[in-house]
Design a protein around this motif. Sequence first.
Motif, PDB file in Angstrom:
ATOM      1  N   GLU A 220     -91.449 -12.308 131.066  1.00 13.90           N
ATOM      2  CA  GLU A 220     -92.867 -12.037 130.790  1.00 13.90           C
ATOM      3  C   GLU A 220     -93.667 -13.325 130.912  1.00 13.90           C
ATOM      4  O   GLU A 220     -93.178 -14.383 130.497  1.00 13.90           O
ATOM      5  CB  GLU A 220     -93.066 -11.544 129.332  1.00 13.90           C
ATOM      6  CG  GLU A 220     -92.332 -10.289 128.954  1.00 13.90           C
ATOM      7  CD  GLU A 220     -92.915  -9.056 129.617  1.00 13.90           C
ATOM      8  OE1 GLU A 220     -94.085  -9.101 130.035  1.00 13.90           O
ATOM      9  OE2 GLU A 220     -92.174  -8.061 129.742  1.00 13.90           O
ATOM     10  N   GLU A 222     -96.012 -14.353 129.132  1.00 11.74           N
ATOM     11  CA  GLU A 222     -96.262 -14.926 127.791  1.00 11.74           C
ATOM     12  C   GLU A 222     -95.170 -15.926 127.423  1.00 11.74           C
ATOM     13  O   GLU A 222     -95.400 -16.843 126.633  1.00 11.74           O
ATOM     14  CB  GLU A 222     -96.307 -13.826 126.717  1.00 11.74           C
ATOM     15  CG  GLU A 222     -97.509 -12.887 126.781  1.00 11.74           C
ATOM     16  CD  GLU A 222     -97.471 -11.959 127.986  1.00 11.74           C
ATOM     17  OE1 GLU A 222     -96.365 -11.556 128.389  1.00 11.74           O
ATOM     18  OE2 GLU A 222     -98.557 -11.672 128.535  1.00 11.74           O
ATOM     19  N   ASN A 223     -93.974 -15.736 128.000  1.00 12.78           N
ATOM     20  CA  ASN A 223     -92.858 -16.617 127.639  1.00 12.78           C
ATOM     21  C   ASN A 223     -92.995 -18.028 128.210  1.00 12.78           C
ATOM     22  O   ASN A 223     -92.239 -18.927 127.839  1.00 12.78           O
ATOM     23  CB  ASN A 223     -91.533 -15.994 128.093  1.00 12.78           C
ATOM     24  CG  ASN A 223     -91.228 -14.754 127.291  1.00 12.78           C
ATOM     25  OD1 ASN A 223     -91.671 -14.639 126.143  1.00 12.78           O
ATOM     26  ND2 ASN A 223     -90.522 -13.806 127.868  1.00 12.78           N
ATOM     27  N   GLU A 225     -95.155 -19.950 127.458  1.00 10.45           N
ATOM     28  CA  GLU A 225     -95.530 -20.744 126.278  1.00 10.45           C
ATOM     29  C   GLU A 225     -94.315 -21.503 125.715  1.00 10.45           C
ATOM     30  O   GLU A 225     -94.401 -22.671 125.338  1.00 10.45           O
ATOM     31  CB  GLU A 225     -96.092 -19.770 125.231  1.00 10.45           C
ATOM     32  CG  GLU A 225     -96.726 -20.383 124.019  1.00 10.45           C
ATOM     33  CD  GLU A 225     -97.955 -21.214 124.367  1.00 10.45           C
ATOM     34  OE1 GLU A 225     -98.146 -22.220 123.687  1.00 10.45           O
ATOM     35  OE2 GLU A 225     -98.671 -20.863 125.320  1.00 10.45           O
TER      36      GLU A 225
END
Length: 332
Positions: A220, A222-223, A225
């Motif tokens: 994803e 978001e990962n 981050e």
Amino acid sequence: MSVNGVLVCGEITREGDIDSITLELLSIGRRLAESSGEKLIVALFGDGIGKAAEEVAYYGADMVYKVESPLLEGLNVDIWVEAVDGLYREIQPKILLMGQTATGMDIAPRLAFKLNTPLTTDCTDLNVDAEDGLLLRTKPVYGGNVSGVFKYQEEPQFVTVRTKAFEPVERGSAKCEIIPFNPDIDRSMIKVESIERVKEEVVELDKAEVIVAAGRGIEEPENLEKLQELLDLLKRYFDSGEIGCSRPLVDQGWLSSPHQVGLTGQKVAPQLYIAIGISGASQHVAGISGAKKVVAINKSSEAPIFKIADYGVVGEYEETLPAFKQKLEEIL
Ligand code: FAD
């Protein structure tokens, strides 16, 4: 006037300093000049480049050409090609060296067409053939799986050189002559106008000392981050670092193309390259042959990345990363 010699087309950073590629080109340029009995010449192009020209004169060249004009502010490729071409016709060097950089890749093919000479891009080694004095151009081919050596008769012997393929030359104490050159350029030569980017993302993968690279295995966007947190920790030790990635992440719009490493992305040479959830396809690995140490984290022990990694962790990266970060917190 014709001087001949080995001509290095140097580059200057946005801040007006000499770019490292210039010093790397001077390093291989000196070797070629010595083996061919030619002079080593470096040229800098731009506007307000006096300071950089004064400085580059200490790096072992026999002469510096300072090609200055307000029209060379920024990089308008039409104008730059004319300026380099003008200097080429003045000096008529036997060998012409440029960096395999964004600037070099913009100018070199156009200039080669204009000069009607073959161009070998992305060279990782160069030598002079003792028998006929021609340039032997070594470069990775077939996705970096083998090296090819090429030789052409035409002059100038024209190549672009991969960044970090050669150690930068050290500054000396002797200063060489600086020759101002007035390029015969004007606005009418501009065929394509440049417009300023609204938001420019600066990703200096080629200069990064540490790269944390994400592959499809991170699952994803978001990962990313989590990888950024790891990079921030590593930057306590390394002076510079960037997030890199494999091509699928760019294709999916998770990261912009300057982050992509590989055959159709950036060729990088960091001290440390950490590949997370990257399988290690040959097109990706083609971009990291210059990395000093490669660490791979992949849940499949069969992943090809482990064939080229110096250190490998077989496991889910979600489990590995927290332990890795905790250890770094302790030691950095
Ligand atoms: P995948 O091959 O899908 O690998 C994902 C990996 O993640 C797998 O090994 C899997 O075991 C691992 N994984 C999954 N989940 C986890 C987890 N939870 N924890 C740890 N590991 C996990 N690719 C590039 O990168 N750069 C290029 O410049 C490039 N140029 C190309 C040019 C051409 C002409 C072509 C045809 C292809 C090019 N490609 C390039 C694409 C290349 O062939 C591969 O498809 C791509 O590199 C695969 O990316 P990946 O390793 O991220 O994905």
